[in-house]
Design a protein around this motif. Structure first.
Motif, PDB file in Angstrom:
ATOM      1  N   TRP A 191       0.818  -1.207   0.000  1.00  0.00           N
ATOM      2  CA  TRP A 191       0.000   0.000   0.000  1.00  0.00           C
ATOM      3  C   TRP A 191       0.855   1.262   0.000  1.00  0.00           C
ATOM      4  O   TRP A 191       0.668   2.163  -0.820  1.00  0.00           O
ATOM      5  CB  TRP A 191      -0.940  -0.007   1.198  1.00  0.00           C
ATOM      6  N   VAL A 192       1.826   1.360   0.893  1.00  0.00           N
ATOM      7  CA  VAL A 192       2.597   2.588   1.041  1.00  0.00           C
ATOM      8  C   VAL A 192       3.421   2.859  -0.211  1.00  0.00           C
ATOM      9  O   VAL A 192       3.641   4.019  -0.590  1.00  0.00           O
ATOM     10  CB  VAL A 192       3.496   2.529   2.294  1.00  0.00           C
ATOM     11  N   GLY A 193       3.863   1.801  -0.889  1.00  0.00           N
ATOM     12  CA  GLY A 193       4.643   1.978  -2.102  1.00  0.00           C
ATOM     13  C   GLY A 193       3.864   2.634  -3.224  1.00  0.00           C
ATOM     14  O   GLY A 193       4.453   3.156  -4.175  1.00  0.00           O
ATOM     15  N   GLN A 194       2.531   2.620  -3.146  1.00  0.00           N
ATOM     16  CA  GLN A 194       1.698   3.221  -4.185  1.00  0.00           C
ATOM     17  C   GLN A 194       1.407   4.696  -3.922  1.00  0.00           C
ATOM     18  O   GLN A 194       0.805   5.366  -4.766  1.00  0.00           O
ATOM     19  CB  GLN A 194       0.359   2.480  -4.262  1.00  0.00           C
ATOM     20  N   LEU A 195       1.833   5.202  -2.769  1.00  0.00           N
ATOM     21  CA  LEU A 195       1.450   6.550  -2.369  1.00  0.00           C
ATOM     22  C   LEU A 195       2.440   7.604  -2.851  1.00  0.00           C
ATOM     23  O   LEU A 195       3.630   7.321  -3.019  1.00  0.00           O
ATOM     24  CB  LEU A 195       1.363   6.636  -0.840  1.00  0.00           C
ATOM     25  N   GLY A 196       1.925   8.804  -3.066  1.00  0.00           N
ATOM     26  CA  GLY A 196       2.788   9.979  -3.224  1.00  0.00           C
ATOM     27  C   GLY A 196       2.985  10.550  -1.831  1.00  0.00           C
ATOM     28  O   GLY A 196       2.320  11.512  -1.434  1.00  0.00           O
ATOM     29  N   LEU A 197       3.869   9.965  -1.076  1.00  0.00           N
ATOM     30  CA  LEU A 197       3.991  10.247   0.357  1.00  0.00           C
ATOM     31  C   LEU A 197       4.265  11.721   0.645  1.00  0.00           C
ATOM     32  O   LEU A 197       5.112  12.349   0.008  1.00  0.00           O
ATOM     33  CB  LEU A 197       5.105   9.397   0.972  1.00  0.00           C
ATOM     34  N   ILE A 198       3.553  12.249   1.610  1.00  0.00           N
ATOM     35  CA  ILE A 198       3.720  13.636   2.027  1.00  0.00           C
ATOM     36  C   ILE A 198       3.508  13.712   3.527  1.00  0.00           C
ATOM     37  O   ILE A 198       2.651  13.017   4.083  1.00  0.00           O
ATOM     38  CB  ILE A 198       2.740  14.570   1.279  1.00  0.00           C
ATOM     39  N   ALA A 199       4.306  14.533   4.184  1.00  0.00           N
ATOM     40  CA  ALA A 199       4.169  14.731   5.630  1.00  0.00           C
ATOM     41  C   ALA A 199       4.593  16.148   5.973  1.00  0.00           C
ATOM     42  O   ALA A 199       5.239  16.833   5.168  1.00  0.00           O
ATOM     43  CB  ALA A 199       5.024  13.723   6.399  1.00  0.00           C
ATOM     44  N   LEU A 200       4.216  16.581   7.157  1.00  0.00           N
ATOM     45  CA  LEU A 200       4.623  17.888   7.671  1.00  0.00           C
ATOM     46  C   LEU A 200       5.792  17.693   8.623  1.00  0.00           C
ATOM     47  O   LEU A 200       5.824  16.726   9.393  1.00  0.00           O
ATOM     48  CB  LEU A 200       3.459  18.562   8.394  1.00  0.00           C
ATOM     49  N   LYS A 201       6.734  18.611   8.567  1.00  0.00           N
ATOM     50  CA  LYS A 201       7.910  18.519   9.419  1.00  0.00           C
ATOM     51  C   LYS A 201       7.940  19.704  10.373  1.00  0.00           C
ATOM     52  O   LYS A 201       7.796  20.854   9.958  1.00  0.00           O
ATOM     53  CB  LYS A 201       9.189  18.502   8.575  1.00  0.00           C
ATOM     54  N   GLY A 202       8.121  19.423  11.656  1.00  0.00           N
ATOM     55  CA  GLY A 202       8.179  20.471  12.660  1.00  0.00           C
ATOM     56  C   GLY A 202       9.604  20.836  13.029  1.00  0.00           C
ATOM     57  O   GLY A 202      10.575  20.360  12.430  1.00  0.00           O
ATOM     58  N   LYS A 203       9.744  21.668  14.060  1.00  0.00           N
ATOM     59  CA  LYS A 203      11.065  22.104  14.516  1.00  0.00           C
ATOM     60  C   LYS A 203      11.836  20.964  15.161  1.00  0.00           C
ATOM     61  O   LYS A 203      13.062  21.016  15.243  1.00  0.00           O
ATOM     62  CB  LYS A 203      10.918  23.260  15.499  1.00  0.00           C
ATOM     63  N   LYS A 365       6.447  23.284   6.638  1.00  0.00           N
ATOM     64  CA  LYS A 365       7.549  22.544   6.018  1.00  0.00           C
ATOM     65  C   LYS A 365       7.006  21.195   5.566  1.00  0.00           C
ATOM     66  O   LYS A 365       6.647  20.353   6.385  1.00  0.00           O
ATOM     67  CB  LYS A 365       8.699  22.380   6.998  1.00  0.00           C
ATOM     68  N   VAL A 366       6.935  21.016   4.261  1.00  0.00           N
ATOM     69  CA  VAL A 366       6.376  19.804   3.673  1.00  0.00           C
ATOM     70  C   VAL A 366       7.508  18.930   3.161  1.00  0.00           C
ATOM     71  O   VAL A 366       8.430  19.423   2.502  1.00  0.00           O
ATOM     72  CB  VAL A 366       5.408  20.155   2.520  1.00  0.00           C
ATOM     73  N   VAL A 367       7.447  17.639   3.469  1.00  0.00           N
ATOM     74  CA  VAL A 367       8.454  16.698   2.971  1.00  0.00           C
ATOM     75  C   VAL A 367       7.749  15.595   2.180  1.00  0.00           C
ATOM     76  O   VAL A 367       6.624  15.200   2.504  1.00  0.00           O
ATOM     77  CB  VAL A 367       9.291  16.081   4.112  1.00  0.00           C
ATOM     78  N   THR A 368       8.390  15.130   1.149  1.00  0.00           N
ATOM     79  CA  THR A 368       7.851  14.047   0.328  1.00  0.00           C
ATOM     80  C   THR A 368       8.928  12.992   0.131  1.00  0.00           C
ATOM     81  O   THR A 368      10.126  13.264   0.249  1.00  0.00           O
ATOM     82  CB  THR A 368       7.380  14.551  -1.045  1.00  0.00           C
ATOM     83  N   ALA A 369       8.498  11.790  -0.192  1.00  0.00           N
ATOM     84  CA  ALA A 369       9.440  10.702  -0.479  1.00  0.00           C
ATOM     85  C   ALA A 369       8.704   9.617  -1.242  1.00  0.00           C
ATOM     86  O   ALA A 369       7.472   9.518  -1.189  1.00  0.00           O
ATOM     87  CB  ALA A 369      10.041  10.139   0.813  1.00  0.00           C
ATOM     88  N   ALA A 370       9.450   8.804  -1.952  1.00  0.00           N
ATOM     89  CA  ALA A 370       8.847   7.697  -2.697  1.00  0.00           C
ATOM     90  C   ALA A 370       9.923   6.722  -3.148  1.00  0.00           C
ATOM     91  O   ALA A 370      11.075   7.105  -3.378  1.00  0.00           O
ATOM     92  CB  ALA A 370       8.070   8.210  -3.917  1.00  0.00           C
ATOM     93  N   VAL A 371       9.528   5.481  -3.245  1.00  0.00           N
ATOM     94  CA  VAL A 371      10.313   4.483  -3.956  1.00  0.00           C
ATOM     95  C   VAL A 371       9.769   4.429  -5.377  1.00  0.00           C
ATOM     96  O   VAL A 371       8.564   4.345  -5.588  1.00  0.00           O
ATOM     97  CB  VAL A 371      10.188   3.100  -3.272  1.00  0.00           C
ATOM     98  N   ILE A 372      10.646   4.526  -6.361  1.00  0.00           N
ATOM     99  CA  ILE A 372      10.239   4.545  -7.768  1.00  0.00           C
ATOM    100  C   ILE A 372      10.400   3.146  -8.355  1.00  0.00           C
ATOM    101  O   ILE A 372      11.494   2.578  -8.339  1.00  0.00           O
ATOM    102  CB  ILE A 372      11.070   5.561  -8.581  1.00  0.00           C
TER     103      ILE A 372
END
Length: 560
Positions: A191-203, A365-372
């Protein structure tokens, strides 16, 4: 025999305030999160896998206990979870009593090795496909095929056995991002491999956890009847099990997409593991997922067909700011209302801003990641790359329609300029007489030139967006707003001009004289306008400058 409990044993990699990487257990990661800058695993995708685990624990704990460790019934008190969140945010730390109480109760479910229920594993997989760590599929910095050795590997062959902490981290990663190359049976896509992962990053890590902890989500949807995977009986469990979409966050975030069992050696190393397919579900409109971008599509050919949504995977050729419309998801008209859907964590950010928990000057602060994956090989979906990116912007933009449209306009102009860059590269190659072995211009060179142009404008565009404060006075003051837009367009135009000169300057003297195209070998242009015939690098450059000036016309007016 029970060994290596993930609650207290150090295995999660974090970066402390002195910029040192250390390993901590789940308890310390939660209770001392305010002392750590961020998760700092071997890859950003691994950090996402660990963050999802920590979030699953947060949802579970604070749906059952208040900050003093007293049991709560969210069916009767639906404000309890949000109140927990607000108390923790105000205290700037996660309270120890509820965490300790929960972890003590479920301590035996967190053993990495256990004769009955090892963590995120199942004994039922014994006898299925057996893998070796040396094949490197489990190690996310390699993702090496069993049939082909990776040319540039970050580990030698003898370094491909794993310590317990490494094995625990890569177990989380494998569960989220594995390919589908295993057999008997062949697993479904994780499931997670199919996502355009996005999260918020704090201090710090505490703020990161809290910003992605959508506290009132399950309560508002009246979902109380599911639990995380480690509380479920995983001893006798089916393979490639089609399940209903998990209804609450703890169950979804801890989904076991793979059935795995680590095999330990006498020297406390992991060399082999068993692997089979785990749980999966249909990926259509899984709006319970909060950490993904969304893509809208219409079934059939009817223009009035309703839009449906699937996770939108990240395109490795695009910068994160090029996905700004998908991230912010601002519905500016009736057409876009159906096409755009905000990620859940961005909705949560907007809610915190509306509730004045986050101030007007707060920078998201937005961070993204993915396995292609290689979708040309659908039978195995081998991993070809791991990507990550980040972007900062003032939270005010989430509710400012005017500035949202202006930002999208500038992103579109950058894409148009990149098209002119690729055309310029092609034209100067024609002018210099360079062809590939098939007698055509080098298309890979065009793509490379386009990507290098995006690289050149990447930093100034990010800085402009981060420094853009869409205050009411700026939005209402046309002169100030125009000046702000003029400034970025001048910067982008100047970079594009310099970039064009560098492309034209890389070809030889033959390109200055140029050459005439052979009309019999040229394909007809699909454009309504007749394709401009380029005979020299100078003419190609003039055509390029004219196009760039037309795109960034604000820059020309500002310099008059």
């Amino acid at each position: 025999m029970q060994e290596f409990n993930l609650i207290e044993e150090p295995w999660i990699r974090v970066l402390d305030k002195d910029c040192r990487i250390k390993e901590v257990g789940i308890r310390e990661a939660l209770l001392n999160a305010y002392e750590f800058v961020e998760l700092s695993g071997e890859t950003k995708t691994q950090d996402f896998a660990i963050l999802r685990l920590l979030l699953a624990a947060m949802y579970t704990i604070f749906y059952r206990y208040d900050i003093d460790g007293n049991e709560i019934d969210v069916r009767e008190n639906k404000d309890a979870v949000e109140n927990n969140w607000k108390s923790m945010w105000a205290d700037k730390r996660i309270p120890s009593k509820p965490v300790e109480k929960y972890l003590a109760k479920w301590h035996d479910r967190f053993w990495l090795f256990d004769d009955v229920q090892p963590f995120y594993q199942t004994k039922a997989v014994e006898g299925k496909t057996k893998k070796t760590i040396s094949s490197a599929k489990m190690i996310g910095t390699l993702f090496e095929s069993e049939n082909k050795v990776r040319l540039f590997a970050d580990r030698k062959e003898e370094g491909r056995v794993l310590s317990y902490p490494e094995a625990a981290r890569w177990l989380m990663h494998l569960n989220c991002f594995d390919d589908i190359a295993a057999k008997n049976p062949t697993p479904k896509r994780s499931w997670v491999g199919q996502l355009g992962l996005i999260a918020l990053k704090g201090k710090n890590l505490f703020e990161t956890i809290m910003l992605n902890f959508c506290a009132d989500l399950d309560v508002s949807n009246n979902i109380f009847d599911e639990c995380p995977s480690w509380e479920q009986d995983n001893y006798n469990i089916e393979f490639n099990r089609l399940i209903n979409v998990p209804r609450n966050q703890a169950a979804l975030l801890s989904l076991m997409s793979r059935r795995v069992l680590l095999c330990r050696r006498e020297d406390n190393k992991i060399e082999d593991y068993y692997l089979a397919g785990g749980d999966y579900f249909e990926d259509l409109e899984v709006f319970q997922e909060q950490m993904t971008l969304w893509a809208a599509y219409q079934e059939g050919k009817k223009e009035d067909a309703p839009y449906k949504y699937r996770p939108r995977r990240h395109d490795p050729s695009r910068k994160i700011w090029q996905e700004f419309s998908s991230i912010v998801g601002f519905n500016v008209n009736e057409v876009d209302t159906e096409k755009l859907r905000r990620p859940g964590v961005i909705n949560r950010l907007n809610q915190l801003y509306d509730d004045k928990i986050l101030g007007r000057s707060y920078i998201a602060k937005v961070v993204t990641a993915a396995v292609i994956y290689d979708y040309k090989q659908l039978m195995t979906l081998p991993v070809i790359d791991v990507i990550s990116d980040s972007l900062n912007f003032h939270t005010q933009i989430l509710e400012n329609e005017t500035w949202y449209e202006r930002i999208i306009e500038e992103v579109e102009k950058c894409d148009k300029a990149a098209y002119y860059v690729s055309s310029l590269y092609k034209n100067v190659q024609i002018a210099s007489g360079r062809k590939d072995k098939d007698g055509k211009t080098n298309l890979s060179g065009e793509i490379d030139a386009k990507m290098r142009f995006y690289d050149s404008i990447d930093e100034p565009f990010r800085l402009w967006l981060e420094n853009l404060r869409a205050d009411e006075d700026l939005a209402q003051d046309d002169e100030r707003a125009d000046r702000c837009m003029d400034e970025i367009e001048k910067t982008l135009r100047d970079i594009a001009f310099d970039f064009g000169n560098s492309i034209a300057g890389q070809v030889g003297l033959n390109a200055i004289l140029g050459r005439k195209k052979d009309p019999s070998k040229e394909k007809a242009s699909s454009d309504k306008k007749k394709e401009h015939e380029i005979v020299s690098s100078a003419e190609a450059l003039n055509y390029y400058f004219a196009g760039i000036s037309k795109i960034f016309r604000r820059a020309g007016k500002a310099s008059e």
